[in-house]
Design an enzyme around this catalytic site. Structure first.
Site, PDB file in Angstrom:
ATOM      1  N   THR A   1       2.766  29.787  15.616  1.00  0.00           N
ATOM      2  CA  THR A   1       3.957  28.933  15.572  1.00  0.00           C
ATOM      3  C   THR A   1       4.953  29.337  16.647  1.00  0.00           C
ATOM      4  O   THR A   1       5.634  28.481  17.234  1.00  0.00           O
ATOM      5  CB  THR A   1       4.607  29.011  14.184  1.00  0.00           C
ATOM      6  OG1 THR A   1       3.620  28.703  13.181  1.00  0.00           O
ATOM      7  CG2 THR A   1       5.751  28.027  14.057  1.00  0.00           C
TER       8      THR A   1
ATOM      9  N   GLU B   1      -5.246  64.649  -1.721  1.00  0.00           N
ATOM     10  CA  GLU B   1      -4.865  64.259  -0.365  1.00  0.00           C
ATOM     11  C   GLU B   1      -5.271  65.324   0.647  1.00  0.00           C
ATOM     12  O   GLU B   1      -5.626  64.996   1.789  1.00  0.00           O
ATOM     13  CB  GLU B   1      -3.355  64.002  -0.299  1.00  0.00           C
ATOM     14  CG  GLU B   1      -2.859  62.886  -1.207  1.00  0.00           C
ATOM     15  CD  GLU B   1      -3.541  61.565  -0.938  1.00  0.00           C
ATOM     16  OE1 GLU B   1      -3.962  61.332   0.209  1.00  0.00           O
ATOM     17  OE2 GLU B   1      -3.669  60.757  -1.883  1.00  0.00           O
TER      18      GLU B   1
ATOM     19  N   ASP C   1     -10.492  54.633  -3.357  1.00  0.00           N
ATOM     20  CA  ASP C   1     -11.465  55.252  -2.446  1.00  0.00           C
ATOM     21  C   ASP C   1     -12.879  54.800  -2.765  1.00  0.00           C
ATOM     22  O   ASP C   1     -13.661  54.483  -1.859  1.00  0.00           O
ATOM     23  CB  ASP C   1     -11.368  56.774  -2.545  1.00  0.00           C
ATOM     24  CG  ASP C   1      -9.988  57.294  -2.163  1.00  0.00           C
ATOM     25  OD1 ASP C   1      -9.303  56.601  -1.392  1.00  0.00           O
ATOM     26  OD2 ASP C   1      -9.602  58.371  -2.652  1.00  0.00           O
TER      27      ASP C   1
ATOM     28  N   PRO D   1      -5.311  34.861  12.767  1.00  0.00           N
ATOM     29  CA  PRO D   1      -4.816  35.388  11.491  1.00  0.00           C
ATOM     30  C   PRO D   1      -3.321  35.132  11.333  1.00  0.00           C
ATOM     31  O   PRO D   1      -2.624  34.837  12.311  1.00  0.00           O
ATOM     32  CB  PRO D   1      -5.127  36.892  11.576  1.00  0.00           C
ATOM     33  CG  PRO D   1      -6.130  37.029  12.672  1.00  0.00           C
ATOM     34  CD  PRO D   1      -5.866  35.917  13.631  1.00  0.00           C
ATOM     35  N   PRO D   2      -2.810  35.249  10.129  1.00  0.00           N
ATOM     36  CA  PRO D   2      -1.365  35.049   9.920  1.00  0.00           C
ATOM     37  C   PRO D   2      -0.548  36.092  10.664  1.00  0.00           C
ATOM     38  O   PRO D   2      -0.913  37.260  10.745  1.00  0.00           O
ATOM     39  CB  PRO D   2      -1.200  35.198   8.395  1.00  0.00           C
ATOM     40  CG  PRO D   2      -2.551  34.959   7.827  1.00  0.00           C
ATOM     41  CD  PRO D   2      -3.527  35.440   8.846  1.00  0.00           C
TER      42      PRO D   2
END
Length: 669
Positions: free
Chosen positions: A242, A459, A534, A236-237
């Protein structure tokens, strides 16, 4: 190499060809100025010219090429002040004071003679126009030389700009087919080493073996081994592909060519294939060496997919040339091709076959131990307080890649600097995590009191469900501070490090996801648009459980993952599609009702948590434990751990098996 005549290696003044262009331009401007001066005298009207002849103010008249009459006045006339507009330039003494266009030379001569006869000028004082031929060739030369010079100057300027701005031979217009690869050899210092790469132990071992093969080839060839042709880094990135290649460049004592896959793609036909040929030509000359192509999917995509028939695809030609070159150089040449991509599914199968990319090294997101090692690397470069522990930070960042961890460390340093601190503490890292996960805090966003109350209960519903469900992820923090774009609040959890998930855990996660909407329904008997994300998450989870993981009795043990090409071609019948939709809807409704029942049962805890959120806006796990008691799942896990320790007497204070046996332990001889 040091110059003996210039021991300090100071830049010497070299001759610049632009001086030649400047001198030529000045010369042409001077010639043009001279020509303009020769024709800068004022044109003369007939009435004034006739008056000059009558007053005998003209000294002589020259008719150039029988077209233009140059009129020269006497010194007395110029000094009289009557002719202030006359040309009195001192650039040349042969400059005419006035000029007049002559239509016909014979007629002009008769008119001049006629005027002088009217003035009764004596014959010996007659002004007679004299015909002359102009030998000045400068205007004719300038008329064609100046445009040619401008074209050449612009062309040379464009060539120099193209050659100097891009750097390297690939930027020259005549060297457009040359490779743009950057060469790192013994003269180019690369500061990244394998010590800077953390959390990739298995990948480092594979790559270090390749580097060791190039350094000590006889160690492997003595047993009949052959050097691998290609190494493909897949992951994955942000996982360090690199960075690992840079470490290879820093560790290997061989030349290292680095180039991006997009550098092969140009608008000109044949450029990509030419650059591939030139790259491998340079590699063979520098062998043994390593060639690294970053983002190889730019040229390595599967051929013949999504292309118009009959077209000449430049990318496919580049890929074909790359395949030929990988087969072309022999293994004993010591040229290894390394490549990196995060899209291995789109690569051409011919590129992945043995003999080309012999090794594929998977680089996944780091686990807990890997994240701890990555934090240790990045924490060396910043000033941290004594309470900062890499293991604690690793626990707080599940699923984070190396680039994201580096971003969090940098963001924590920026937060501490913004607060004028001398060192970074844990609070700065918490703010950095909130910034990365939730986005920028919107301090100026004004939320109405009734909306803020809905957000607080929403929440709180998530937090209560996650707190009392056994298989849900442990809660870390719940907040109603708006962040990012469209984020009015969020609850942060700490997922477990696990590679398989049971049905019970997925159902608890789905129920916890419905906790926000269920709280709105239980408290206000109304719902809002705040549960959109959600619902999206829960719907995707339900479809995955039924049509991918086979967790439904009616649909059965089937998986349609990756089989559906588009919405018009499905790998199952309409009846099966209807069954899947019905089961998904039933599953979602059952978990939604389960969340409502749990919140009705824990209504007091829900009210306390919502009111505390309205007052403090941010609550952590320790605050929740003080408010509503410890999490039941944590209590159960702690009890099981104590029971296990009691059954195993050979454990230390932390509960880990001890190597020190008691005195009365039996001894086996």
């Amino acid at each position: 190499m040091e110059n003996k005549n210039n021991p300090d290696n100071k830049p010497t003044n070299k001759f610049n060809s632009y001086w030649v262009y400047g001198l030529l331009a000045l010369l042409l401007l001077a010639l043009n100025f001279y020509t303009l001066q020769s024709t800068s005298s004022e044109p003369l009207e007939w009435n004034r010219f006739r008056s000059m002849l009558l007053d005998q103010d003209i000294k002589k008249i020259d008719v150039v090429n029988k077209e233009k009459a140059n009129i020269y006045l006497t010194e007395e006339a110029l000094a009289s002040g009557k002719y202030d507009d006359a040309n009195k330039s001192s650039f040349s003494s042969s400059q005419a004071n006035y000029y007049r266009t002559v239509g016909d030379f014979e007629t002009f001569m008769k008119d001049v003679e006629k005027v002088q006869l009217e003035a009764k000028v004596p014959q010996e004082n007659f002004i007679r126009p004299e015909p002359k031929t102009d030998p000045n060739w400068i205007p004719q030369i300038l008329s064609w030389l100046l445009p040619v010079f401008l074209i050449i100057a612009i062309w040379l300027f464009v060539l120099r700009r193209m050659g100097g701005a891009g750097g390297g031979p690939g930027s020259q217009i005549f060297n457009i087919g040359k490779s743009k690869a950057t060469l790192f050899d013994k003269n180019t210092k690369v500061n990244v080493t394998f010590q800077d790469v953390a959390g990739l132990d298995e990948a480092k071992e594979e790559v270090m073996e390749v580097v060791d093969f190039l350094k000590n080839p006889k160690k492997y060839t003595a047993l009949g081994g052959k050097i691998p042709k290609g190494v493909l880094l897949v992951g994955p990135p942000g996982t360090g592909k690199t960075l690992l290649a840079k470490a290879v460049a820093g560790e290997a004592a061989v030349p290292f060519f680095s180039i991006s896959g997009s550098d092969f793609v140009e608008m000109f036909v044949g450029v990509g294939a030419s650059r591939v040929r030139d790259l491998f030509k340079q590699a063979r000359e520098k062998a043994p060496c390593i060639v690294f192509i970053d983002e190889i999917d730019a040229i390595g995509r599967a051929r013949g997919k999504g292309q118009f028939q009959g077209g000449n695809d430049e990318r496919e030609n580049t890929l074909n040339q790359l395949l030929v070159e990988m087969d072309g150089f022999a293994t004993d040449k010591g040229v290894i091709l390394m490549a990196a991509t995060n899209r291995p599914d789109v690569l051409d199968s011919a590129l992945l076959r043995p003999g080309r990319f012999d090794r594929q090294i998977g680089i996944d997101r780091p686990d807990l131990k890997g994240r701890e090692a990555i934090f240790k690397v990045h924490l060396k470069n910043i000033k941290i307080g004594p309470e900062i522990k890499p293991f604690a930070l690793a626990e707080m960042t599940p699923g984070f890649a190396g680039a994201e961890i580096a971003n969090i460390c940098n963001e924590a340093a920026l937060v501490a600097a913004r607060r004028n601190k001398k060192e970074i503490d844990m609070d700065d890292f918490n703010h950095a995590l909130d910034r990365v996960i939730g986005g920028l805090e919107k301090k100026n966003k004004i939320i109405a009191p009734h909306e803020k109350k809905i957000i607080a209960y929403h929440e709180a519903g998530h937090a209560i469900c996650g707190w009392f469900l056994e298989h849900a992820s442990p809660l870390v923090k719940v907040t109603i501070v708006p962040r990012g774009v469209g984020t009015l609040g969020y609850a942060q959890y700490l997922p477990k490090e696990e590679y398989i998930t049971r049905t019970e855990a997925l159902l608890d996660r789905m129920c916890m996801t419905f906790g926000g909407r269920a709280a709105e329904k239980v408290v206000f008997d109304k719902i809002s648009t705040g549960a959109q994300s959600d619902l999206d998450q829960a719907t995707k989870m339900a479809y995955s459980m039924i049509s991918v993981f086979g967790m439904n009795e009616k649909v059965g043990n089937v998986s349609f993952h990756g089989m559906q090409q588009n919405q018009f071609s499905k790998p199952y019948s309409d009846e099966t599609a209807t069954l899947i939709d019905d089961e998904v809807r039933n599953l979602l409704e059952s978990q939604y009702k389960r969340a409502q029942d749990l919140l009705k049962e824990k209504r007091n805890e829900l009210e306390m948590l919502a009111n505390e959120l309205l007052e403090k806006e941010v609550l952590t796990k320790s605050a929740l434990e003080k408010l509503i008691g410890p999490r039941p799942a944590d209590v159960k896990a702690k009890a099981e751990k104590l029971a296990e320790e009691e059954n195993n007497p050979f454990t230390d204070e932390e509960g880990t098996p001890s190597t020190d046996l008691p005195d009365d332990a039996p001894v086996v001889e």
